[in-house]
Motif scaffolding. Structure first.
Motif, PDB file in Angstrom:
ATOM      1  N   ALA A   6       0.817  -1.214   0.000  1.00 48.02           N
ATOM      2  CA  ALA A   6       0.000   0.000   0.000  1.00 48.02           C
ATOM      3  C   ALA A   6       0.842   1.250   0.000  1.00 48.02           C
ATOM      4  N   GLY A   7       2.061   1.133   0.542  1.00 45.24           N
ATOM      5  CA  GLY A   7       2.894   2.324   0.626  1.00 45.24           C
ATOM      6  C   GLY A   7       3.471   2.770  -0.682  1.00 45.24           C
ATOM      7  N   THR A   8       3.300   1.981  -1.745  1.00 38.15           N
ATOM      8  CA  THR A   8       3.881   2.361  -3.017  1.00 38.15           C
ATOM      9  C   THR A   8       2.967   3.217  -3.860  1.00 38.15           C
ATOM     10  N   VAL A 110       3.384   0.362 -12.266  1.00 35.74           N
ATOM     11  CA  VAL A 110       4.196  -0.329 -11.264  1.00 35.74           C
ATOM     12  C   VAL A 110       3.857   0.119  -9.849  1.00 35.74           C
ATOM     13  N   ARG A 111       2.915   1.048  -9.711  1.00 38.22           N
ATOM     14  CA  ARG A 111       2.466   1.558  -8.417  1.00 38.22           C
ATOM     15  C   ARG A 111       3.648   2.016  -7.553  1.00 38.22           C
ATOM     16  N   ASN A 112       4.504   2.792  -8.176  1.00 35.92           N
ATOM     17  CA  ASN A 112       5.683   3.309  -7.475  1.00 35.92           C
ATOM     18  C   ASN A 112       5.929   4.741  -7.925  1.00 35.92           C
ATOM     19  N   PRO A 113       5.944   5.705  -7.005  1.00 30.81           N
ATOM     20  CA  PRO A 113       6.113   7.109  -7.387  1.00 30.81           C
ATOM     21  C   PRO A 113       7.507   7.453  -7.886  1.00 30.81           C
ATOM     22  N   LEU A 114       8.462   6.538  -7.738  1.00 32.47           N
ATOM     23  CA  LEU A 114       9.824   6.795  -8.193  1.00 32.47           C
ATOM     24  C   LEU A 114      10.101   6.211  -9.570  1.00 32.47           C
ATOM     25  N   ALA A 115       9.064   5.653 -10.208  1.00 29.42           N
ATOM     26  CA  ALA A 115       9.251   5.074 -11.544  1.00 29.42           C
ATOM     27  C   ALA A 115       9.494   6.189 -12.555  1.00 29.42           C
ATOM     28  N   ASP A 116      10.273   5.862 -13.560  1.00 30.13           N
ATOM     29  CA  ASP A 116      10.709   6.832 -14.557  1.00 30.13           C
ATOM     30  C   ASP A 116      10.675   6.162 -15.922  1.00 30.13           C
ATOM     31  N   PRO A 117      10.470   6.905 -17.021  1.00 31.75           N
ATOM     32  CA  PRO A 117      10.483   6.272 -18.344  1.00 31.75           C
ATOM     33  C   PRO A 117      11.766   5.536 -18.685  1.00 31.75           C
TER      34      PRO A 117
END
Length: 359
Positions: A6-8, A110-117
């Motif tokens: 849930a934290g992602t 990916v449900r991750n705020p640090l994901a990047d293209p």
């Protein structure tokens, strides 16, 4: 980076955060549209030869229809505006919009705020293809040799990451991220090896500048393919806003509402990677645009992708137009690779985001 954690979920992407109260959505779009027009006008007007903004618009209106504006400028200025600066500014807008939209989609997938293209190793694959052409002087496709090779490298990296991430016929988020990071590191090492072992300094310099990202030398012939790819990709993403919103609530919730999560993710990963590959093929590696701008957009309009994706496209276009203008005027007549400027802006933001997520 567990997909089920849930934290992602991005801080603004909770089930109650799809819509934010504050500035009306229409006003946000109008302001962002104005920023795009202002950045584009400045990008075309400012340079070694300054063209007044009103004259820029007169030239463009005259090109659309000679009766719309009386010609009071020299042919040289018209060439500078139409053939030199306008295609570069347009490409900057398209690249910025494409990276921003892709980043927003990836962060939901990916449900991750640090994901990047650049997460999937696609840009590193494109770098290897382009560096091979630049270092070994491959001219099989003429002036399109670098874009074609970069796109081929991006597609090959995507296929490799996709198959490495699949296990038992399924593809988990964790395996995808790990495969992408590992592939990116390996391919970056290959590109760096080709550069440092090259015996021709001029080709090495060209390869390094491409790897740092830049839009110098843009012509009309190199603009239309990324324009088509970004428009088509964004249209598809707008058509699947509901499934993207469902993913923000979690895999189990999305599956319970009828979404085939694994198939949907696989299809969208291919779409986003093809968009990124097409972009990187003409601009080189420009990082952090797809990381920072989706978060800014969510603060403005919330996490509902029906509202966020158009805003992300406009903000991304305005941001990269402004960054490219700064890159070519800050140390004029020398030009700074625009990827350096975006990294200088995005790096501190990335560190702040990590600290914020850790609290």
């Amino acid at each position: 980076m567990e997909a089920s954690g849930a934290g992602t979920v991005p801080a603004s992407a909770g089930q109650t955060g799809f819509r934010r109260r504050g500035i009306p959505y229409g006003v946000v779009l109008v302001v962002l549209g104005f920023l795009v027009i202002a950045a584009a006008t400045a990008g075309v007007a400012v340079g070694s030869i300054t063209v007044p903004a009103d004259q820029v618009w007169s030239i463009l209106l005259h090109r659309l229809h000679p009766g719309l504006a009386e010609q009071t400028w020299t042919p040289v200025r018209e060439t500078i505006v139409v053939d030199v600066r306008l295609p570069r500014v347009l490409l900057a807008g398209v690249v910025g919009a494409g990276l921003s939209v892709s980043g927003m989609a990836l962060q939901a997938l990916v449900r991750n705020p640090l994901a990047d293209p650049m997460l999937l190793g696609v840009s590193s694959g494109a770098s290897v293809g382009a560096v091979v052409v630049l270092v070994f002087n491959v001219t099989l496709f003429g002036m399109f040799s670098v874009p074609v090779a970069a796109f081929g490298g991006a597609l090959a990296a995507l296929v490799a990451v996709y198959f490495l991430a699949r296990s038992g016929g399924r593809m988990t988020t964790v395996r995808l991220v790990l495969a992408g990071v590992a592939m990116a590191e390996v391919l970056s090492a290959v590109a760096s090896f080709l550069v440092v072992t090259s015996s021709e300094p001029q080709k090495t310099q060209s390869a390094l500048r491409w790897m740092l990202g830049g839009l110098a030398g843009t012509t009309w012939s190199t603009v239309w393919i990324p324009v088509g790819a970004v428009l088509l990709g964004t249209a598809v993403l707008l058509g699947v806003c509901r499934p993207l919103n469902l993913l923000l609530a979690g895999e189990e919730a999305a599956a319970s509402l009828g979404l085939d999560v694994h198939r949907f993710r696989g299809t969208l990963f291919v779409l986003v990677a093809l968009m990124i590959g097409t972009i990187v093929a003409v601009s080189g590696q420009i990082g952090f645009v797809g990381l920072i701008l989706p978060h800014v957009v969510r603060l403005l309009v919330g996490a509902d992708h029906r509202r966020a994706l158009p805003a992300a496209a406009l903000l991304g276009a305005a941001f990269l137009m402004a960054a490219d203008l700064a890159a070519r005027t800050f140390m004029s007549p020398e030009e700074i690779p625009v990827g350096i400027l975006t990294a200088l802006v995005g790096g501190p933001f990335f560190l702040w985001l990590m600290r914020r997520r850790a609290q």
